[in-house]
Design a protein around this motif. Structure first.
Motif, PDB file in Angstrom:
ATOM      1  N   TYR A  10       0.911  -1.267   0.040  1.00 44.24           N
ATOM      2  CA  TYR A  10      -0.114   0.170   0.104  1.00 44.24           C
ATOM      3  C   TYR A  10       0.790   1.170  -0.055  1.00 44.24           C
ATOM      4  CZ  TYR A  10       0.355  -0.440   4.999  1.00 44.24           C
ATOM      5  OH  TYR A  10       0.687  -0.814   6.374  1.00 44.24           O
ATOM      6  N   VAL A  11       2.151   1.216   0.564  1.00 43.62           N
ATOM      7  CA  VAL A  11       3.050   2.240   0.439  1.00 43.62           C
ATOM      8  C   VAL A  11       3.387   2.370  -0.982  1.00 43.62           C
ATOM      9  CG1 VAL A  11       5.143   3.224   1.329  1.00 43.62           C
ATOM     10  CG2 VAL A  11       3.384   2.577   2.899  1.00 43.62           C
ATOM     11  N   LYS A  12       3.739   1.185  -1.522  1.00 42.33           N
ATOM     12  CA  LYS A  12       4.216   1.287  -2.824  1.00 42.33           C
ATOM     13  C   LYS A  12       3.117   1.859  -3.677  1.00 42.33           C
ATOM     14  CE  LYS A  12       6.089  -1.904  -6.435  1.00 42.33           C
ATOM     15  NZ  LYS A  12       6.247  -3.322  -6.709  1.00 42.33           N
ATOM     16  N   SER A  13       2.024   1.550  -3.641  1.00 42.52           N
ATOM     17  CA  SER A  13       0.862   2.129  -4.254  1.00 42.52           C
ATOM     18  C   SER A  13       0.851   3.454  -4.163  1.00 42.52           C
ATOM     19  CB  SER A  13      -0.752   1.475  -3.817  1.00 42.52           C
ATOM     20  OG  SER A  13      -0.660   0.039  -3.981  1.00 42.52           O
ATOM     21  N   ALA A  14       0.858   4.290  -3.000  1.00 41.82           N
ATOM     22  CA  ALA A  14       1.033   5.446  -2.586  1.00 41.82           C
ATOM     23  C   ALA A  14       1.922   6.121  -3.570  1.00 41.82           C
ATOM     24  CB  ALA A  14       1.100   5.830  -1.118  1.00 41.82           C
ATOM     25  N   GLY A  26      -1.174  10.438 -12.125  1.00 46.42           N
ATOM     26  CA  GLY A  26      -2.651  10.194 -12.580  1.00 46.42           C
ATOM     27  C   GLY A  26      -3.099  10.104 -13.644  1.00 46.42           C
ATOM     28  N   ASP A  27      -1.939   9.957 -14.877  1.00 46.88           N
ATOM     29  CA  ASP A  27      -2.245   9.440 -16.047  1.00 46.88           C
ATOM     30  C   ASP A  27      -2.116   8.141 -16.426  1.00 46.88           C
ATOM     31  OD1 ASP A  27      -3.285  11.874 -17.039  1.00 46.88           O
ATOM     32  OD2 ASP A  27      -1.513  12.536 -17.979  1.00 46.88           O
ATOM     33  N   ILE A  28      -1.078   7.601 -15.489  1.00 54.09           N
ATOM     34  CA  ILE A  28      -0.881   6.158 -15.571  1.00 54.09           C
ATOM     35  C   ILE A  28      -1.070   5.781 -14.208  1.00 54.09           C
ATOM     36  CG2 ILE A  28       0.898   4.293 -16.043  1.00 54.09           C
ATOM     37  CD1 ILE A  28       2.632   6.296 -17.538  1.00 54.09           C
ATOM     38  N   GLN A  29      -1.874   4.786 -14.093  1.00 52.95           N
ATOM     39  CA  GLN A  29      -2.281   4.093 -12.738  1.00 52.95           C
ATOM     40  C   GLN A  29      -1.667   2.622 -12.819  1.00 52.95           C
ATOM     41  OE1 GLN A  29      -2.762   5.458 -10.320  1.00 52.95           O
ATOM     42  NE2 GLN A  29      -4.212   7.331 -10.403  1.00 52.95           N
ATOM     43  N   ILE A  30      -1.644   1.916 -11.682  1.00 45.52           N
ATOM     44  CA  ILE A  30      -1.507   0.348 -11.775  1.00 45.52           C
ATOM     45  C   ILE A  30      -2.444  -0.453 -10.584  1.00 45.52           C
ATOM     46  CG2 ILE A  30       0.458   0.582  -9.740  1.00 45.52           C
ATOM     47  CD1 ILE A  30       2.124  -1.429 -11.200  1.00 45.52           C
ATOM     48  N   VAL A  31      -3.022  -1.642 -10.952  1.00 46.18           N
ATOM     49  CA  VAL A  31      -3.564  -2.210 -10.081  1.00 46.18           C
ATOM     50  C   VAL A  31      -2.478  -3.621  -9.970  1.00 46.18           C
ATOM     51  CG1 VAL A  31      -5.647  -3.870  -9.945  1.00 46.18           C
ATOM     52  CG2 VAL A  31      -5.691  -1.468 -11.002  1.00 46.18           C
ATOM     53  N   ILE A  60      -9.405  -1.151  -8.348  1.00 47.15           N
ATOM     54  CA  ILE A  60      -9.472  -0.608  -9.709  1.00 47.15           C
ATOM     55  C   ILE A  60     -10.191   0.586  -9.429  1.00 47.15           C
ATOM     56  CG2 ILE A  60     -11.123  -1.261 -11.710  1.00 47.15           C
ATOM     57  CD1 ILE A  60     -10.364  -4.001 -11.093  1.00 47.15           C
ATOM     58  N   ALA A  61     -11.246   1.011  -8.517  1.00 41.83           N
ATOM     59  CA  ALA A  61     -11.902   2.239  -8.458  1.00 41.83           C
ATOM     60  C   ALA A  61     -10.721   3.102  -7.985  1.00 41.83           C
ATOM     61  CB  ALA A  61     -13.099   2.035  -7.403  1.00 41.83           C
ATOM     62  N   ARG A  62      -9.853   2.957  -7.442  1.00 42.76           N
ATOM     63  CA  ARG A  62      -8.790   3.750  -7.017  1.00 42.76           C
ATOM     64  C   ARG A  62      -7.995   4.269  -8.319  1.00 42.76           C
ATOM     65  NH1 ARG A  62      -4.385   1.915  -2.812  1.00 42.76           N
ATOM     66  NH2 ARG A  62      -4.139   0.490  -4.316  1.00 42.76           N
ATOM     67  N   ALA A  63      -7.625   3.165  -8.900  1.00 44.34           N
ATOM     68  CA  ALA A  63      -6.798   3.441 -10.237  1.00 44.34           C
ATOM     69  C   ALA A  63      -7.802   4.510 -11.103  1.00 44.34           C
ATOM     70  CB  ALA A  63      -6.477   2.327 -10.685  1.00 44.34           C
ATOM     71  N   THR A  94      -8.381   9.217 -11.275  1.00 40.89           N
ATOM     72  CA  THR A  94      -7.823  10.274 -11.954  1.00 40.89           C
ATOM     73  C   THR A  94      -8.190  10.389 -13.375  1.00 40.89           C
ATOM     74  OG1 THR A  94      -5.658   8.881 -11.943  1.00 40.89           O
ATOM     75  CG2 THR A  94      -5.883  10.446 -10.154  1.00 40.89           C
ATOM     76  N   ARG A  95      -8.721   9.320 -13.632  1.00 42.46           N
ATOM     77  CA  ARG A  95      -9.375   9.232 -15.145  1.00 42.46           C
ATOM     78  C   ARG A  95      -7.956   9.010 -16.066  1.00 42.46           C
ATOM     79  NH1 ARG A  95     -13.116   9.222 -12.525  1.00 42.46           N
ATOM     80  NH2 ARG A  95     -15.092   9.684 -13.336  1.00 42.46           N
ATOM     81  N   PRO A  96      -6.979   7.955 -15.887  1.00 43.75           N
ATOM     82  CA  PRO A  96      -5.844   7.644 -16.350  1.00 43.75           C
ATOM     83  C   PRO A  96      -6.050   7.345 -17.776  1.00 43.75           C
ATOM     84  CG  PRO A  96      -6.561   5.901 -15.123  1.00 43.75           C
ATOM     85  CD  PRO A  96      -7.304   6.811 -14.662  1.00 43.75           C
ATOM     86  N   LYS A  97      -4.957   7.504 -18.658  1.00 44.18           N
ATOM     87  CA  LYS A  97      -5.066   7.061 -19.931  1.00 44.18           C
ATOM     88  C   LYS A  97      -4.658   5.607 -20.213  1.00 44.18           C
ATOM     89  CE  LYS A  97      -4.405  11.753 -21.896  1.00 44.18           C
ATOM     90  NZ  LYS A  97      -3.402  12.603 -21.305  1.00 44.18           N
ATOM     91  N   LEU A  98      -3.547   5.377 -19.109  1.00 44.03           N
ATOM     92  CA  LEU A  98      -2.874   3.876 -19.277  1.00 44.03           C
ATOM     93  C   LEU A  98      -3.104   3.301 -17.960  1.00 44.03           C
ATOM     94  CD1 LEU A  98      -1.137   1.823 -20.703  1.00 44.03           C
ATOM     95  CD2 LEU A  98       0.706   3.151 -19.860  1.00 44.03           C
TER      96      LEU A  98
END
Lengths: 327, 279, 268
Positions: B171-175, C91-96, C166-169, C172-176
């Motif tokens: 979760y810190v990595k995510s942050a 914000g433009d790139i997010q990860i799950v 997924i909602a968290r990702a 920010t309305r990411p593109k990728l």
């Protein structure tokens, strides 16, 4: 089917925690014959690992309550036996392989020494004979340089090599039953393929019965001859792998296979199972899958029996039996 | 709110812990309302009433100077429990700060700080506390300081380990992938997740600190006469154990019950704050 | 497709990790002059086994590691390079991530978790997407309900937690969106639900996916193009149809042959 190694009949058990009782297994039926590889599939909470641990009474005694049925292992009534005689079976007559090989290995001992101790404990071999056996067991699990691996510590080996060593330890006493609980889940696919064929070959050579637990239907299809499908602690379907997986009769097995993405058309959504997993603190009466079942009808308020469609395929579903056999 | 409900429920379930909580509540109330509850002033001497047996005038009897033991025990609660609380909170605050800093920054700072804790931990707690308060001079404030220092490495180590594992958590990595500042990570992720084990350690340590204060007092290194402090009271009282049993016995019982209650509650808090307990 | 249709371009990137244990210097060349590009609206799959460099690539893309050489170009801008200090478009790139048990802070409420990525986006964007009605819309889009917002992660099942991630990702309305084994920790029936969700939101939010996985079934179902990684190198990049029907490289063939497929392996 005369040489049954494991015969579990109507096994029910529950866990008691914080004053409430959770029903884990209900009327589980499972049979394994000599040299046969039987698969046990199910999702989390289905009770597949509990079933395996129950065979050797490895469940936490303080919270486990056996509420019915029997477990027969090679002529021994496990539930009526005392701890000492069941402990005698573990390791010697029943071998174990778990998902994470490191949990079965001692990190501070060389591979050779660990195997040596296991072999000495379960046999009457002399020290020299046991040393020779260590070499042989490592060769048998296709470790090509046993003289090097013998002197290595677990952390020096890859995950696949460790699992081979664990299998060598489990097989060292030539057990009648090998319980493999998700043995390849932590491994890469190429290594998984090697480990699975190793288990297959050992079972064949030694006539060992294998109970293979997996959540991966592909692994079951590749390795097992028969399969039992568990849902919420109840057997919903069992039979020959080809019958059960190619022609599933229980709505749960059908839904499970249809939710796999492997052969789904890319332009359509995957099928899913609607509804929620039952609350096992109050196991509902009647068919356990009924609340999520698209084929549910009035009869499903009663518990269905696990009845044979043919000699090799049994299913616990009223819809099947009223159509097929007029139950 | 949820946590509160859960706390109450699990404490009721555990009647042992519940009774310990009640005992602690009484101890705290006694400390706060000592002036109202006390039947005499703790420092008033009455030479002709010395060493009286327990009775309707003096519930727990009187000491060698004729002071009312019951009142002195009540006032002693303030000193013993109060100083223990202050010492442990001070220790926890400083130790957590240094420890989490050490765990976060790592490198040579971490090495230096951890070697210091090694040195501190190499001494038996009591010996170190004795040496420190003797060096600082016999007073109740110095005793508290000594206890704070003695307990410091425990909090430094605990905070360091926790900070280390939290800073490596997913979760810190995510942050970090959201581009938030390190300050935010510390405030929102590290501190809240660090606090639980620290709070548990505090509750477990208070009982120990009370005993340490009493021990220092007993050896004349803590509170100085005429301050009513449990350890000092036993120190003089034990000379009278054979003929005036009530003098050290009631004081000892006060220490025993309080320390016991803190330890039981500490265990309860540990079970309670385990995020895996409950649903 | 022409070059300027690419949303992400990875150009001959290298990453070596150097570790020192007991005086022995150990070099691990995790990513070796790797190049690939991802088109807008595409699902690009990266498959490979442990040690293939999958997670290093994800870390490099998310600015969690620095490059040794090469550059990463996102939406026309250099976002990672060995020289200079390129600005990373948070914000433009997010990860799950794979494991929703540990990717959500156990002490935060679902609302706090979902809103966290808004911390470092522009004020305008925060205003646009940070309103409570937007958070509500998002939580419903991933199949959860309003009352879930005030709960803590431990009150949810694995599948539900992955929905929260997924909602968290998406906030920010990411593109990728980089999907790092998003279903590997889930049961089969839950996996199907999450895959359906990923498909649905891709259309709804106009997303491009980088899908990292070792599960060939899921890759085959979800990805338009697939890159095969082996020991830090991209050995083959092909369209979905071609890679599964006619793999060219030996390693790809071996990898595909190793996957036990219940629809083919039942000759017994």
């Amino acid at each position: 089917m005369s040489s049954l190694i494991v015969d579990i009949q109507d096994l029910s058990l529950s866990f008691q925690t914080d004053g409430s009782e959770v029903s884990i297994l209900k009327n589980v039926k499972l049979q394994i014959a000599t040299g046969e590889i039987v698969g046990l599939v199910g999702e989390s909470g289905s009770g597949k690992s509990v079933t395996a641990l129950a065979i050797s009474k490895l469940l936490p005694e303080e919270i486990t309550r056996f509420t019915g049925g029997s477990i027969n292992f090679d002529g021994t009534d496990i539930l009526k036996s005392d701890e000492a005689s069941v402990a005698e079976l573990r390791g010697k007559r029943i071998g174990f392989v778990f998902q994470e090989p490191m949990t079965a290995l001692n990190p501070t001992m060389t591979i050779g020494n660990q195997l040596f101790h296991v072999i000495r404990r379960h046999s009457t071999l002399s020290k020299d004979e046991a040393r020779a056996r260590v070499r042989k067991s490592l060769e048998e699990v296709l470790i090509f340089k046993p003289e090097i691996v013998e002197n290595q510590y677990p952390f020096q080996l890859s995950g696949g090599m460790r699992q081979r060593v664990v299998i060598a330890m489990a097989m060292s006493a030539n057990p009648a039953l090998l319980i493999a609980d998700e043995p390849t889940t932590a491994l890469d696919v190429t290594v998984q393929a090697e480990i699975l064929s190793l288990i297959e070959r050992l079972a064949k050579d030694h006539g060992t019965a294998v109970l293979l637990i997996s959540h991966d239907l592909g692994v079951i299809a590749k390795t097992c001859s028969r399969v039992t499908v568990l849902y919420a602690g109840e057997v919903v379907e069992s039979g020959n792998v080809a019958d059960v997986l190619k022609n599933p009769r229980h709505p749960y097995t059908q839904a499970l296979i249809r939710s796999l993405p492997d052969i789904a058309a890319r332009d359509r959504s995957l099928e899913t199972i609607t509804g929620e997993f039952p609350d096992l603190r109050n196991r509902p009466d009647g068919c356990i899958y009924a609340p999520r079942c698209p084929k549910k009808f009035e009869k499903c308020s009663q518990s269905p029996l696990l009845l044979g469609i043919n000699q090799l395929h049994a299913v616990a579903c009223w819809a099947e039996h009223s159509v097929g056999g007029g139950a | 709110m949820n946590l509160l409900l859960r706390s109450i429920r699990s404490l009721i379930k555990n009647r042992f812990a519940a009774s310990a909580v009640i005992v602690l509540a009484i101890v705290f109330l006694v400390g706060v309302f000592a002036p109202l509850l006390a039947t005499y002033s703790p420092a008033d001497t009455a030479p002709k009433d010395r060493l009286l047996a327990p009775g309707s005038l003096h519930y727990f009897g009187t000491d060698e100077l004729g002071r009312d033991i019951f009142s002195r025990i009540l006032y002693g609660t303030r000193v013993s429990v109060g100083i223990a609380l202050v010492a442990i909170l001070l220790s926890a605050l400083v130790g957590t700060f240094i420890g989490s800093f050490s765990g976060f920054i790592g490198r040579w700072i971490d090495q230096v700080i951890m070697r210091i804790t090694d040195v501190l931990l190499a001494f038996p707690t009591l010996v170190l506390a004795l040496a420190l308060s003797a060096a600082l001079g016999a007073s109740i404030v110095n005793a508290a300081l000594a206890i704070a220092v003695v307990k410091l490495p425990i909090y430094m180590r605990l905070a360091r380990t926790q900070a280390l594992s939290i800073s490596q958590s997913l979760y810190v990595k995510s942050a970090k992938t959201f581009g938030v500042s390190s300050g935010w990570v510390v405030r929102k992720h590290v501190v809240p997740n660090l606090l639980t084990p620290i709070v548990v350690q505090i509750t477990l340590d208070i009982g120990d600190a009370i005993l340490l204060i009493a021990t220092l007092g007993f050896l004349g290194l803590g509170a100085q006469p005429p301050t009513a402090e449990w350890g000092a009271m036993i120190s003089t009282g034990w000379n009278y154990l054979i003929d005036q049993w009530w003098y050290p016995t009631f004081t000892g019982a006060a220490i025993f019950i309080t320390v016991m209650a803190f330890n039981i509650v500490g265990d309860g808090v540990r079970d309670l704050l385990d995020p895996k307990s409950g649903e | 497709m022409s070059n300027h249709d690419a949303l992400l371009r990875v150009e001959s990137i290298n990453k070596t990790f150097i570790t020192q244990s007991r005086g022995i210097r150990n070099e691990n060349h995790a990513v070796k002059s790797l190049s690939f590009e991802i088109m807008r609206g595409e699902v690009f799959g990266l498959v490979g086994e442990s040690g293939s460099g999958k997670s290093t690539i994800a870390n490099l893309l998310m600015n969690l590691e620095t490059l040794d050489s090469g550059e990463i170009i996102f939406d026309g801008n250099v976002i990672a390079a060995s020289k200079g200090t390129p600005k990373f478009p948070y914000g433009d790139i997010q990860i799950v991530f794979q494991d929703p048990k540990s990717s959500l802070d156990p002490r935060m409420s679902v609302r706090e978790i979902i809103e966290e990525p808004l911390r470092s986006v522009s004020i305008d964007r925060k205003k646009e997407f940070g309103s409570s009605s937007d958070v509500l819309k998002l939580i419903q889009a991933v199949g959860l309900r309003e009352e879930h917002l005030d709960r803590k992660p431990h009150q949810f099942s694995g599948g539900q937690r992955q929905r929260i991630a997924i909602a968290r990702a998406l906030i920010t309305r990411p593109k990728l969106v980089v999907l790092d084994e998003p279903t590997s920790a889930l049961d089969i029936s839950v996996q199907a639900q999450v895959i359906n969700l990923l498909k649905a939101i891709q259309n709804e939010f106009g997303l491009t996916y980088l899908f990292i996985s070792h599960n060939m079934g899921v890759v085959k179902y979800l990805c338009d193009r697939v890159g095969v990684l082996y020991q830090g190198e991209l050995v083959e990049v092909e369209t979905n149809e071609r890679i599964f029907a006619a793999p060219k490289q030996d390693y790809t063939k071996k990898l595909l042959a190793s996957v036990p497929n219940m629809f083919e392996d039942m000759e017994k």
